[in-house]
Design an enzyme around this catalytic site. Structure first.
Site, PDB file in Angstrom:
ATOM      1  CE1 TYR A 132      -3.845   2.167   0.833  1.00 57.92           C
ATOM      2  CE2 TYR A 132      -2.362   2.808   2.080  1.00 57.92           C
ATOM      3  CZ  TYR A 132      -3.371   3.540   1.596  1.00 57.92           C
ATOM      4  OH  TYR A 132      -4.279   4.538   1.931  1.00 57.92           O
ATOM      5  CE  LYS A 179      -3.782   4.994  -1.418  1.00 54.98           C
ATOM      6  NZ  LYS A 179      -4.414   5.502  -2.246  1.00 54.98           N
TER       7      LYS A 179
END
Length: 244
Positions: free
Chosen positions: A140, A144
């Protein structure tokens, strides 16, 4: 008033964003990944929102959604809100889908990409990423950092015609953030709403947190890294970022 697409608007920050924009009189396109999720948006559709259904982990569905949107009423802005936290869909949903919607939708003049403070712990290793999502290949945090880099790269490539910014909504109490999240939920969606509606706000290439600009990870600001990412996405999808 603007016509704004909010991806991932079935719940959480995306739904709150769509609700506020609709209340302000804007034309809103809400998005859900499947028909069951779309049922949660019935009240917003009843108030005038347009619904689009597409699983952003499936590239063909992203392409079909983009073509459907291009054939309809002009889209003025996109809030790339949809995201997943883990598994093989992290890269397709969190970075490939925003890239494709950016490249294929020709009319938006404002793009806002949802980042995270966790991007500062991410790494960019383009050679190991599975862009198709056949296997887990990026965290994740990695995704990002990639989407923040994408936002700043779009801003550099398309200035001044298109305003592109990344927003960290904070650690807010959503399904992804969990009940123990400590940041203010309302502050978590106000910045992106302002970035797509405030005609006096002409910043591009910013990284925002609760209405204030901050410095993102240095890699996101590196033009060479931005170009490498854009080239990798174009190669993986077969879709070049057009000139604006």
């Amino acid at each position: 008033m603007a016509r704004i697409l909010v991806t991932g608007s079935a719940d959480g920050l995306g739904r709150a964003t769509a609700d506020v924009l609709l209340s302000q009189g804007h034309g809103v396109i809400v998005h859900a990944r499947n028909a069951d999720r779309a049922k949660t948006l019935t009240d917003l559709v009843d108030r005038g929102a347009t619904l689009i259904v597409a699983d952003l982990s499936r590239r063909q569905e992203v392409l079909d959604a983009a073509h459907e949107l291009e054939d309809g009423t002009t889209v003025d802005a996109v809030i790339h809100n949809a995201g997943v936290y883990s598994g093989p869909d992290v890269i397709p949903v969190n970075i490939v889908a925003p890239y494709l919607l950016t490249a294929l939708l020709r009319t938006p003049t404002r793009h806002v990409y949802l980042s995270s403070g966790m991007h500062r712990g991410g790494h960019i290793d383009l050679g190991r990423l599975d862009w198709d999502g056949n296997k887990p290949s990026g965290s994740y945090s990695d995704s990002k950092l990639l989407v923040t880099t994408l936002a700043l790269g779009i801003a550099r490539r398309w200035a001044p015609a298109v305003l592109a910014n990344a927003v960290d909504p904070g650690w807010v109490p959503t399904k992804m953030g969990g009940a123990g999240a400590t940041d203010d939920f309302d502050l978590g969606h106000r910045t992106q709403e302002r970035l797509v509606t405030d005609q006096g706000l002409t910043v591009t290439g910013g990284y925002w947190f609760h209405g204030q600009q901050q410095q993102p990870h240095p890699s996101a600001q590196d033009p060479d890294v931005q170009d490498q990412l854009l080239d990798a996405l174009a190669g993986a999808t077969g879709i070049e970022l057009p000139r604006r």
